[in-house]
Write a protein that holds these residues in place. Sequence first.
Motif, PDB file in Angstrom:
ATOM      1  N   ALA A  63       0.829  -1.208   0.000  1.00 58.43           N
ATOM      2  CA  ALA A  63       0.000   0.000   0.000  1.00 58.43           C
ATOM      3  C   ALA A  63       0.859   1.252   0.000  1.00 58.43           C
ATOM      4  CB  ALA A  63      -0.901  -0.004   1.227  1.00 58.43           C
ATOM      5  N   MET A  64       0.372   2.267  -0.671  1.00 58.71           N
ATOM      6  CA  MET A  64       0.980   3.593  -0.594  1.00 58.71           C
ATOM      7  C   MET A  64       0.190   4.469   0.362  1.00 58.71           C
ATOM      8  SD  MET A  64       3.205   5.928  -1.310  1.00 58.71           S
ATOM      9  CE  MET A  64       4.183   5.367  -2.694  1.00 58.71           C
ATOM     10  N   GLY A  65      -1.140   4.571   0.136  1.00 57.18           N
ATOM     11  CA  GLY A  65      -1.956   5.496   0.918  1.00 57.18           C
ATOM     12  C   GLY A  65      -1.947   5.243   2.408  1.00 57.18           C
ATOM     13  N   THR A  66      -2.253   3.998   2.826  1.00 58.47           N
ATOM     14  CA  THR A  66      -2.316   3.718   4.266  1.00 58.47           C
ATOM     15  C   THR A  66      -0.930   3.765   4.912  1.00 58.47           C
ATOM     16  OG1 THR A  66      -2.243   1.329   3.816  1.00 58.47           O
ATOM     17  CG2 THR A  66      -4.428   2.342   4.101  1.00 58.47           C
ATOM     18  N   TYR A  67       0.094   3.360   4.160  1.00 58.76           N
ATOM     19  CA  TYR A  67       1.446   3.395   4.728  1.00 58.76           C
ATOM     20  C   TYR A  67       1.906   4.837   4.884  1.00 58.76           C
ATOM     21  CZ  TYR A  67       6.371   2.325   5.524  1.00 58.76           C
ATOM     22  OH  TYR A  67       7.642   2.239   6.069  1.00 58.76           O
ATOM     23  N   TYR A  68       1.669   5.647   3.885  1.00 58.36           N
ATOM     24  CA  TYR A  68       2.029   7.071   3.959  1.00 58.36           C
ATOM     25  C   TYR A  68       1.354   7.720   5.166  1.00 58.36           C
ATOM     26  CZ  TYR A  68       1.697  12.080   2.916  1.00 58.36           C
ATOM     27  OH  TYR A  68       1.732  13.445   3.009  1.00 58.36           O
ATOM     28  N   ALA A  69       0.061   7.435   5.351  1.00 59.69           N
ATOM     29  CA  ALA A  69      -0.677   8.037   6.464  1.00 59.69           C
ATOM     30  C   ALA A  69      -0.146   7.570   7.817  1.00 59.69           C
ATOM     31  CB  ALA A  69      -2.156   7.701   6.339  1.00 59.69           C
ATOM     32  N   SER A  70       0.380   6.339   7.872  1.00 61.06           N
ATOM     33  CA  SER A  70       0.836   5.790   9.150  1.00 61.06           C
ATOM     34  C   SER A  70       2.203   6.320   9.581  1.00 61.06           C
ATOM     35  CB  SER A  70       0.886   4.261   9.074  1.00 61.06           C
ATOM     36  OG  SER A  70       1.935   3.830   8.217  1.00 61.06           O
ATOM     37  N   ILE A  71       2.985   6.783   8.610  1.00 60.75           N
ATOM     38  CA  ILE A  71       4.352   7.227   8.976  1.00 60.75           C
ATOM     39  C   ILE A  71       4.476   8.744   9.067  1.00 60.75           C
ATOM     40  CG2 ILE A  71       5.406   5.162   7.978  1.00 60.75           C
ATOM     41  CD1 ILE A  71       6.241   6.845   5.574  1.00 60.75           C
TER      42      ILE A  71
END
Length: 588
Positions: free
Chosen positions: A13-21
């Motif tokens: 994932a890009m979206g959820t990973y970006y939001a988590s970091i």
Amino acid sequence: MNIKELPLIFDGAMGTYYASIKENPLSKCELANIYDRNTILNIHKEYIEAGCKAIKTNTFGANKISLESDFNGVKDVIVKGYEIASEATKGTDVLVFADIGPIPFLETLDLWEAYKEIVDLFLELGATHFIFETFSSDEYLPEISKYIKEKNPKAYILMELAVSPEGFTRIGISGEKFIEKVSNISSIDACGFNCFSGPYHLLKYIKTLNIKNKTISVMPNSGYPTVINNRTFFNNTKEYFARQMLEIAKQGVAIIGGCCGTTPEFIRETVANIEGLSPNEIVPSIKIEKIKFEKLIVENSLLEKIKLGKKIIAVELDPPMDTGIDFFMNSAKSLKEQGVDAITIADCPVARVRVDSSLLACKLKRELDITTVPHMTCRDRNINATKALLLGLSIEGVNNVLVVTGDPVPTAERDEVKAMFSFNSAILANYITNLNETTFSSPFNICGALNVNAINFSSQLEHAKKKIENGVTMFLTQPILSKQAVDNLKQARRELPAKILGGIIPIVSHRNACFMNNEISGITVSDEITELYNGISKEEATILAIKISTDIAREIYDYVDGYYLITPFKRIDIISEIIKSIGNIGNS
């Protein structure tokens, strides 16, 4: 990197990973291509370092609707996204796939041109690999793939639907039928599923499909999401995910990766598991025959009566707005005694809350043994809720349903009441048809609405034909109260291979005629009929309503399979007289 090496492992994932970091992530992660370039570049590099051999550009939602931007803004996001992904893969054999997600429907937007606009830009940038992911239907996908191949015959195109564990998209499209269709389209190189479901459910689903000799992709979520304080979390572990992905690869799935909730560590673990996979362990899945359920031979009384040459009569009763059910039940009982063949029940007409049409249909069937046709709109429930309702109807022996898109919620209430509209009546009909084949022991007779008052009736006919392709076998028309409506009905009879019930609604006053003509969508009352009510008493209006309705019924007799009477203002007395008059038409 040879695309044919199996399995090809994508990033996660890009979206959820970006939001988590990120401590304060941008609401649309695609905008990070412009405003947070290094974070996106580092995410790509993390996935590559984890061992994936293909990455997706951070452009899934790069379209004018999702970004709420003109195309200049979209172009900036796509150009930057492609540049970042290309930089991340420089000096490696990792492939860059131009990522294109579904463009939200907007009546003023030409979706075909919108997709072409995005594709043309990627082609100008030098993209040779494309992934269309998280779609709910294949609309435009075959055409856009052909368009890309015409521009670049060497392009590689992967297309993925987002399906539930049961194998249907959010608008009821069958994943199995999608695979069967697009895997035979030469311009599409690979197809499969992503998002929506976790790895276990997609593994289970893949085992029910025949994917031998097909290039299939599976990119599940890390698992099912949990919502805490309005934020979405995925709690499954990377070890569990990787084990399931190994089993998916063993089924013969050629392309794997991750979607929402997956991180570089999920991909690293997956790569480690699959590195030791022997070609001898890969056994392409061949469709497992589902356990056959016993099909009940349940007579559909409406269809049987039509086959025998009877002009059936269906009467619509509006459900009550409260728990006062006596008038509704007494009216239904009286109508049955008068020989009415079915009671139709509107589903919160004009988007005003009333007693649920399906529950009332079951009550009538159970207590009065009346054939019912509950209306089912696409306005107020998603595909899961719709299936649950259909299962209940089937259990109760209700085997007719009228599918309609539904009236929109009034403007003043839209801040408080949100319409679903995630699918339309044609799509719902297709979904029920699929369930008729796979789930229901007794199939539904699917009815649809036909607006004979439409200004552009040729367009209405084309829409009706699409409904028929999706399983509709009977149409109930809007009320016929003009010469044009009669002419349109005659045309429909010539062109539509389906049963037709002619709609009749008695007008009870001049005010009623004016109101329907100006306030009710889909109804047109001719000036001649409206003028007849001008200045007459209630008693005279009642007699006139019966006469006009009977005259219309007589005029359309040869062009319909029955009549669909709509009860105005609880005037069962008028409906009863019309029923008596209609009964004499065939004998006159």
